[in-house]
Design an enzyme around this catalytic site. Structure first.
Site, mmCIF file in Angstrom:
data_model
loop_
_atom_site.group_PDB
_atom_site.id
_atom_site.type_symbol
_atom_site.label_atom_id
_atom_site.label_comp_id
_atom_site.label_asym_id
_atom_site.label_seq_id
_atom_site.Cartn_x
_atom_site.Cartn_y
_atom_site.Cartn_z
ATOM 1 N N HIS A 1 -3.905 -4.918 0.906
ATOM 2 C CA HIS A 1 -3.145 -5.111 1.892
ATOM 3 C C HIS A 1 -3.991 -6.420 2.097
ATOM 4 O O HIS A 1 -4.447 -7.260 2.383
ATOM 5 C CB HIS A 1 -4.150 -4.655 2.962
ATOM 6 C CG HIS A 1 -3.823 -3.427 2.630
ATOM 7 N ND1 HIS A 1 -3.145 -2.632 3.547
ATOM 8 C CD2 HIS A 1 -4.774 -2.361 2.785
ATOM 9 C CE1 HIS A 1 -3.504 -1.612 3.965
ATOM 10 N NE2 HIS A 1 -3.719 -1.540 3.598
ATOM 11 N N GLU B 1 -1.746 -8.720 4.144
ATOM 12 C CA GLU B 1 -1.711 -9.481 5.383
ATOM 13 C C GLU B 1 -3.172 -9.384 6.200
ATOM 14 O O GLU B 1 -3.410 -10.044 7.190
ATOM 15 C CB GLU B 1 -1.279 -8.568 6.760
ATOM 16 C CG GLU B 1 -1.766 -6.908 7.009
ATOM 17 C CD GLU B 1 -2.561 -6.228 5.466
ATOM 18 O OE1 GLU B 1 -2.395 -5.080 5.760
ATOM 19 O OE2 GLU B 1 -1.979 -6.550 4.500
ATOM 20 N N CYS C 1 0.838 -0.957 0.173
ATOM 21 C CA CYS C 1 -0.428 -0.053 0.196
ATOM 22 C C CYS C 1 1.001 1.185 0.591
ATOM 23 O O CYS C 1 1.155 1.205 -1.373
ATOM 24 C CB CYS C 1 -1.052 -0.135 1.250
ATOM 25 S SG CYS C 1 -2.247 0.755 1.239
#
Length: 228
Positions: free
Chosen positions: A210, A212, A110
């Site tokens: 993202h 994660e 990001c």
């Protein structure tokens, strides 16, 4: 030994218990994703990152966060660029340059992808909703917009994720002029570049989404494997 994966961090005023102080922060999902992929997460504190520290690492992750200061790419801040962290920019640029100099595996997420582009000579769209015909990329505070991205055939990302994949987006900025050393490798359905990579390097991948978030850890696994 598990490879040491440095992860850049936030420096923010934070409250817990009876404390209200400046703190070094990182969403636990980053460290959990690295550990789950077989790496040893090492948190790199903003304001205290040196090339010597990066030299001890096996890989680097540049995490998401506040907007990159537009002064870094020769622009004045627009009305929607209101949260910048110049100290973090400085620390992460030091880490990125040291990692690139050593050709360490880099995964930029990001804001990290945006900073990678700026570090290599590119610039940014400061507020994506101002660009005609773009869809939703930031649905609001604490939320992610789920969308499909299309990957470039033959790219590293295509080999990792296949031709398309679901991702979680939360960004109001995007890449404008892409740095000469980077190549786009994924796009949203509205044409916004959602990933770049650096051909010729061992592993240098930036994603606007993202990874994660959620359960798909393939990008972290590939990063840790390259670091190993």
């Amino acid at each position: 030994m598990r490879p040491l994966i440095g992860i850049t961090t936030y420096r923010e005023q934070a409250r817990w218990g009876t404390w209200d102080v400046a703190a070094i922060l990182l969403p636990a999902s980053y460290a959990d994703a690295v550990a789950g992929a077989g790496g040893e997460p090492v948190l790199l504190p903003t304001g205290a990152i040196s090339a010597e520290v990066v030299a001890r690492l096996d890989g680097l992750i540049v995490a998401g966060g506040a907007d990159v200061d537009p002064a870094r790419y020769g622009q004045a801040a627009g009305p929607r660029t209101t949260v910048v962290r110049p100290e973090r920019d400085e620390s992460e640029l030091t880490a990125l340059q040291a990692a690139l100099d050593r050709d360490l595996p880099v995964l930029a997420i990001c804001r990290g992808m945006q900073l990678l582009n700026v570090a290599l000579g590119g610039d940014l769209v400061q507020h994506l909703p101002d660009v005609e015909d773009t869809g939703v990329h930031d649905p609001g505070a604490g939320l992610y917009h789920r969308r499909e991205v299309r990957t470039e055939p033959g790219s590293a990302l295509h080999r990792l994720l296949g031709p398309t994949g679901p991702v979680a987006c939360h960004h109001h900025q995007a890449l404008a002029r892409i740095a000469p050393d980077l190549t786009p490798s994924a796009w949203a359905e509205d044409g916004v570049v959602e990933a770049v990579e650096a051909p010729g390097r061992g592993f240098c991948l930036g994603v606007q989404w993202h990874p994660e978030v959620g359960v798909d850890r393939r990008l972290f696994a590939a990063h840790v494997d390259a670091a190993r």
